[in-house]
Design a protein around this motif. Sequence first.
Motif, PDB file in Angstrom:
ATOM      1  N   ARG A 349       0.811  -0.652   0.287  1.00  0.00           N
ATOM      2  CA  ARG A 349      -0.122  -0.137   0.051  1.00  0.00           C
ATOM      3  C   ARG A 349       0.723   1.455  -0.012  1.00  0.00           C
ATOM      4  O   ARG A 349       1.583   1.616   0.809  1.00  0.00           O
ATOM      5  CB  ARG A 349      -0.997   0.297   1.426  1.00  0.00           C
ATOM      6  N   PRO A 350       0.794   2.042  -0.904  1.00  0.00           N
ATOM      7  CA  PRO A 350       1.809   3.102  -0.933  1.00  0.00           C
ATOM      8  C   PRO A 350       1.647   3.860  -0.513  1.00  0.00           C
ATOM      9  O   PRO A 350       0.500   3.964   0.158  1.00  0.00           O
ATOM     10  CB  PRO A 350       1.773   3.792  -2.785  1.00  0.00           C
ATOM     11  N   VAL A 351       2.666   4.298   0.318  1.00  0.00           N
ATOM     12  CA  VAL A 351       2.540   5.318   1.705  1.00  0.00           C
ATOM     13  C   VAL A 351       2.564   7.069   0.730  1.00  0.00           C
ATOM     14  O   VAL A 351       3.730   7.543  -0.001  1.00  0.00           O
ATOM     15  CB  VAL A 351       4.235   6.107   2.505  1.00  0.00           C
ATOM     16  N   LEU A 352       1.975   7.818   0.531  1.00  0.00           N
ATOM     17  CA  LEU A 352       1.643   9.036  -0.066  1.00  0.00           C
ATOM     18  C   LEU A 352       2.735   9.830   0.600  1.00  0.00           C
ATOM     19  O   LEU A 352       2.777  10.653   2.227  1.00  0.00           O
ATOM     20  CB  LEU A 352       0.212   9.342  -0.280  1.00  0.00           C
ATOM     21  N   PRO A 353       3.492  10.878  -0.247  1.00  0.00           N
ATOM     22  CA  PRO A 353       3.851  12.165   0.365  1.00  0.00           C
ATOM     23  C   PRO A 353       2.890  12.649   1.256  1.00  0.00           C
ATOM     24  O   PRO A 353       1.943  13.262   0.911  1.00  0.00           O
ATOM     25  CB  PRO A 353       4.773  12.297  -0.828  1.00  0.00           C
ATOM     26  N   GLY A 354       3.634  13.610   2.323  1.00  0.00           N
ATOM     27  CA  GLY A 354       2.268  14.400   3.395  1.00  0.00           C
ATOM     28  C   GLY A 354       1.615  15.323   2.637  1.00  0.00           C
ATOM     29  O   GLY A 354       0.492  15.597   2.763  1.00  0.00           O
ATOM     30  N   ALA A 355       2.427  15.628   1.400  1.00  0.00           N
ATOM     31  CA  ALA A 355       2.069  17.284   0.393  1.00  0.00           C
ATOM     32  C   ALA A 355       0.671  16.439   0.206  1.00  0.00           C
ATOM     33  O   ALA A 355      -0.256  17.839  -0.494  1.00  0.00           O
ATOM     34  CB  ALA A 355       2.278  17.857   0.057  1.00  0.00           C
ATOM     35  N   LEU A 356       0.483  15.292  -0.437  1.00  0.00           N
ATOM     36  CA  LEU A 356      -0.647  14.902  -1.048  1.00  0.00           C
ATOM     37  C   LEU A 356      -1.786  14.063  -0.622  1.00  0.00           C
ATOM     38  O   LEU A 356      -2.424  13.326  -1.245  1.00  0.00           O
ATOM     39  CB  LEU A 356      -0.282  13.952  -2.391  1.00  0.00           C
TER      40      LEU A 356
END
Length: 501
Positions: A349-356
Amino acid sequence: MTTYARRTLLLTLSAAAVAGTLAAVSPAAPAQASGTTGPALTWGACAEPGLARQECAELPVPVDYRDPDGPQLRLAVSRVRSERPGARRGTLLLIPGGPGGSGVPWLGAKGAALGKEMAGAYDLVSFDPRGTGGSTKANCGLGPADRHLVALRPWPGPDGGITENVARSRRIAAACGRQGGAVLRSLSTANEVRDIERLRRALGEAKLSAWASSYGTYVGAVYAQKYPQHTDRWVLDSNGDPDPSRVERGWLANTAAGADERFPDFAAWAADPAREGQGLRLAERPQDVRPLVLRLAAKLDRVPKESGTKGVPLTGNLLRQALQNALFSDGFFAQFARLVRQAQDPAARPVLPGALAGPLPDEDAAALMAPLCNDVRWPASVAAYRRAAAADRARHPLTAGMPANVVPCAFWKDAPAQKPTRITADGPSNILMIQNRRDPGTPYFGALKMRQALGGRARMVTLEHGGHGAYLGNGNACGDRTVTAFLTTGRRPQQDTYCAD
């Protein structure tokens, strides 16, 4: 990544919020130098932790300068005073990027390094432009779905269609028209320049020196055009094309070619055998990285992948936006490569960058959009945007038509209050430009337009480097040394110059 860096990236240069109560403003004080009549600043402790010795104050400015005694808003201001009064020669103002960027946290992030370089030559001062950080804000009352960065950036649909973009842009423009009010209408480059002039007077300085970054370079150039007699040593770092017929519209359009020019740096990094042990090597050859990323984005267009953030799947456009963010700094390459690896792994499960991973606060979304729409009138033809986005999508697949697509400005309720300022060569020759050659946010070819406009007023230092932000930003000793020498001694290259990486 620090909180400041995440928010900087999220607003495409520096939109960290500074909350809390700042010191009150005292009544007007006598001027300390010619042309410095204005409200005095009462300095006190900053509400938010930051740089040691950083002090904060508030500056009142008119909502509408045509009614200077009418409703006022407050600007958050901060400073770090010179520790060597005998060496002090003035005030160095940090003009933040954006639109939507805050200066108070930028001073907190860069103040120690900058103070070391300046060796007491200046008091260091910055501010949160109206609508940002600790200054008076505006809002549009947008729903969460319309406040994600991947929504505010007009990415076309998987098939290249812009119908959803048109509907969202109309919806956002209507909401801002209903709720934004006079403060939202006041968020513009012209008013930021007026605010800087009011700040100069409040500081009691006959002249200011400046370090302006990104969008701030346009603000700084307009200030130097409007108030040349109040400029001392002026540094413009990471410059956009100042074309007064387009300004922000042109800057957005230019990011398509900017991404293409920058991407080979990431491709070389991602194909380096050194990435193998980190689990981040994406291909054996640099030329194979681009098609890999494009294929993955197309696959995610068809079948988005559940991410580690509930309710926010990894789509093709979210991957593309993550790439645009990553291109701003080599330090973000690993995060994007890791996202690509996770997207390729059926079990991950990809970890999204905080900004997104979530929506922007409503006030930040408003500050991001309003100057774009208040500075210049944008075309309103949906058919023209559809053609432009399709052509740009074919020409620049990495950005998939987004930079040419429709934005809320096309349907903005209020026309700009005035025409943008034309930057010219009229004025003192006291400007030093510094620019990375492969800048995805303010590409080199746009910076050359600024250089051309300024003529004999400027010299330009080009760094053979990729990423956004040059001075004290990428370890290029030649570039840092040149800017520091100019600010501290006044020495400037006799002609435009080049610094190898």
